[in-house]
Design a protein around this motif. Structure first.
Motif, PDB file in Angstrom:
ATOM      1  N   ALA A 107       2.549   4.839   5.647  1.00 31.93           N
ATOM      2  CA  ALA A 107       1.885   5.726   4.480  1.00 31.93           C
ATOM      3  C   ALA A 107       1.367   5.115   3.272  1.00 31.93           C
ATOM      4  O   ALA A 107       0.257   5.056   2.848  1.00 31.93           O
ATOM      5  N   VAL A 108       2.556   3.700   2.836  1.00 37.02           N
ATOM      6  CA  VAL A 108       2.125   3.493   1.139  1.00 37.02           C
ATOM      7  C   VAL A 108       1.393   2.030   1.356  1.00 37.02           C
ATOM      8  O   VAL A 108       0.334   2.370   0.894  1.00 37.02           O
ATOM      9  N   ILE A 109       1.437   0.996   2.834  1.00 34.93           N
ATOM     10  CA  ILE A 109      -0.068   0.638   2.840  1.00 34.93           C
ATOM     11  C   ILE A 109      -1.193   2.028   2.250  1.00 34.93           C
ATOM     12  O   ILE A 109      -1.854   0.612   2.103  1.00 34.93           O
ATOM     13  N   CYS A 110      -1.386   2.467   3.864  1.00 34.18           N
ATOM     14  CA  CYS A 110      -2.764   3.114   3.733  1.00 34.18           C
ATOM     15  C   CYS A 110      -3.131   3.427   1.953  1.00 34.18           C
ATOM     16  O   CYS A 110      -4.081   3.738   1.768  1.00 34.18           O
ATOM     17  N   GLY A 111      -1.766   4.629   1.956  1.00 39.23           N
ATOM     18  CA  GLY A 111      -2.692   4.799   0.567  1.00 39.23           C
ATOM     19  C   GLY A 111      -2.859   3.382  -0.402  1.00 39.23           C
ATOM     20  O   GLY A 111      -3.794   3.773  -0.779  1.00 39.23           O
ATOM     21  N   ALA A 112      -1.739   2.591  -0.872  1.00 39.14           N
ATOM     22  CA  ALA A 112      -2.605   1.663  -1.313  1.00 39.14           C
ATOM     23  C   ALA A 112      -4.009   1.011  -1.116  1.00 39.14           C
ATOM     24  O   ALA A 112      -4.760   0.695  -1.859  1.00 39.14           O
ATOM     25  N   PHE A 113      -3.911   1.232   0.302  1.00 41.33           N
ATOM     26  CA  PHE A 113      -5.137   0.605   0.899  1.00 41.33           C
ATOM     27  C   PHE A 113      -5.845   1.637   0.615  1.00 41.33           C
ATOM     28  O   PHE A 113      -7.727   1.730   0.386  1.00 41.33           O
ATOM     29  N   GLY A 114      -6.398   3.114   0.625  1.00 38.97           N
ATOM     30  CA  GLY A 114      -7.990   3.409   0.459  1.00 38.97           C
ATOM     31  C   GLY A 114      -7.082   3.719  -1.474  1.00 38.97           C
ATOM     32  O   GLY A 114      -8.730   4.063  -2.003  1.00 38.97           O
ATOM     33  N   ALA A 115      -6.719   3.362  -2.115  1.00 39.21           N
ATOM     34  CA  ALA A 115      -6.556   3.171  -3.307  1.00 39.21           C
ATOM     35  C   ALA A 115      -7.582   2.114  -4.178  1.00 39.21           C
ATOM     36  O   ALA A 115      -8.137   1.913  -4.587  1.00 39.21           O
ATOM     37  N   HIS A 116      -7.185   0.873  -3.065  1.00 34.81           N
ATOM     38  CA  HIS A 116      -7.777   0.008  -3.638  1.00 34.81           C
ATOM     39  C   HIS A 116      -8.660  -0.573  -3.144  1.00 34.81           C
ATOM     40  O   HIS A 116      -9.893  -1.073  -3.494  1.00 34.81           O
ATOM     41  N   GLY A 117      -8.558  -0.915  -2.111  1.00 38.37           N
ATOM     42  CA  GLY A 117      -9.638  -0.967  -0.621  1.00 38.37           C
ATOM     43  C   GLY A 117     -10.303  -0.503  -0.228  1.00 38.37           C
ATOM     44  O   GLY A 117     -11.754  -1.411   0.097  1.00 38.37           O
ATOM     45  N   LEU A 118     -10.883   0.907  -0.354  1.00 39.56           N
ATOM     46  CA  LEU A 118     -11.219   1.168   0.127  1.00 39.56           C
ATOM     47  C   LEU A 118     -12.374   2.331  -1.373  1.00 39.56           C
ATOM     48  O   LEU A 118     -13.697   2.303  -1.229  1.00 39.56           O
ATOM     49  N   LYS A 119     -11.447   1.689  -2.159  1.00 41.75           N
ATOM     50  CA  LYS A 119     -12.420   2.273  -3.682  1.00 41.75           C
ATOM     51  C   LYS A 119     -14.019   2.085  -3.678  1.00 41.75           C
ATOM     52  O   LYS A 119     -15.189   3.371  -4.284  1.00 41.75           O
ATOM     53  N   ALA A 120     -14.592   0.974  -3.230  1.00 41.84           N
ATOM     54  CA  ALA A 120     -15.827   0.709  -3.200  1.00 41.84           C
ATOM     55  C   ALA A 120     -16.588   1.098  -2.568  1.00 41.84           C
ATOM     56  O   ALA A 120     -17.884   0.615  -2.281  1.00 41.84           O
ATOM     57  N   ARG A 121     -15.820   1.027  -0.826  1.00 35.48           N
ATOM     58  CA  ARG A 121     -16.660   0.800   0.306  1.00 35.48           C
ATOM     59  C   ARG A 121     -16.871   2.771   0.431  1.00 35.48           C
ATOM     60  O   ARG A 121     -17.668   2.442   1.777  1.00 35.48           O
ATOM     61  N   VAL A 122     -16.320   3.376  -0.478  1.00 34.07           N
ATOM     62  CA  VAL A 122     -16.587   4.988   0.539  1.00 34.07           C
ATOM     63  C   VAL A 122     -17.259   6.256  -0.698  1.00 34.07           C
ATOM     64  O   VAL A 122     -16.321   6.204  -1.657  1.00 34.07           O
ATOM     65  N   ASP A 123     -17.456   7.079  -0.491  1.00 32.80           N
ATOM     66  CA  ASP A 123     -17.766   7.670  -1.797  1.00 32.80           C
ATOM     67  C   ASP A 123     -16.608   8.987  -2.242  1.00 32.80           C
ATOM     68  O   ASP A 123     -15.571   8.242  -0.956  1.00 32.80           O
ATOM     69  N   ALA A 124     -16.649   9.129  -2.503  1.00 29.63           N
ATOM     70  CA  ALA A 124     -15.656  10.210  -3.476  1.00 29.63           C
ATOM     71  C   ALA A 124     -14.917  10.864  -2.467  1.00 29.63           C
ATOM     72  O   ALA A 124     -13.778  11.181  -2.411  1.00 29.63           O
ATOM     73  N   ALA A 125     -15.275  11.743  -1.577  1.00 31.68           N
ATOM     74  CA  ALA A 125     -14.929  13.035  -0.432  1.00 31.68           C
ATOM     75  C   ALA A 125     -14.337  12.294   0.236  1.00 31.68           C
ATOM     76  O   ALA A 125     -13.463  12.506   0.967  1.00 31.68           O
ATOM     77  N   LEU A 126     -14.642  11.600   0.784  1.00 35.75           N
ATOM     78  CA  LEU A 126     -14.134  10.029   1.737  1.00 35.75           C
ATOM     79  C   LEU A 126     -12.342   9.632   1.185  1.00 35.75           C
ATOM     80  O   LEU A 126     -11.903   9.707   2.454  1.00 35.75           O
ATOM     81  N   LEU A 127     -12.786   9.159  -0.030  1.00 39.35           N
ATOM     82  CA  LEU A 127     -11.558   9.011  -0.596  1.00 39.35           C
ATOM     83  C   LEU A 127     -10.684  10.306  -0.797  1.00 39.35           C
ATOM     84  O   LEU A 127      -9.340   9.795  -0.382  1.00 39.35           O
TER      85      LEU A 127
END
Length: 122
Positions: free
Chosen positions: A15-35
């Motif tokens: 869960a921590v890994i997924c949270g970090a990935f979402g905060a850092h790895g997905l930020k530029a790839r998906v829109d705010a709603a998906l974040l």
């Protein structure tokens, strides 16, 4: 009981890994709603990983098979709820949003099962 403790610890790390990935790895790839969707998935994932640890400790304390059952229901609910949201964000397959409530229902059932098992054991 031991399996629930191990699953709880591993899922807390995940869960921590997924949270970090979402905060850092997905930020530029998906829109705010998906974040936001990803954040919800990782938040529930973490809460229920901690819940698995709690259930494992309680099951060991009380020796209750009902509590072990509750833990497995929580684990299944966590997989379906958070897993469907993670896959929805990564794949863009919006239909997975229809699966998510099944996981949420399993989470509710798991907590109610735990409550009943505690009531019976105490």
């Amino acid at each position: 009981m031991k399996a629930l403790l191990v699953l709880g610890a591993l899922n807390a790390a995940l869960a921590v890994i997924c949270g970090a990935f979402g905060a850092h790895g997905l930020k530029a790839r998906v829109d705010a709603a998906l974040l936001d969707t990803w954040a919800t998935a990782s938040e529930y994932h973490f809460y229920h990983a901690l819940g698995l640890l709690l259930v494992g400790v309680l099951a060991k304390q009380f020796g209750s098979t009902g509590m072990v059952t509750a833990g497995w229901i929580l684990f299944a609910g966590m997989l379906v709820f958070s897993g469907s949201l993670y896959v929805l964000v990564l794949s863009g397959q919006r239909w997975l949003g229809a699966v998510t409530p099944l996981g949420g229902t399993a989470l509710i059932i798991g907590w109610l099962w735990l409550a009943w098992s505690l009531y019976k054991a105490a």
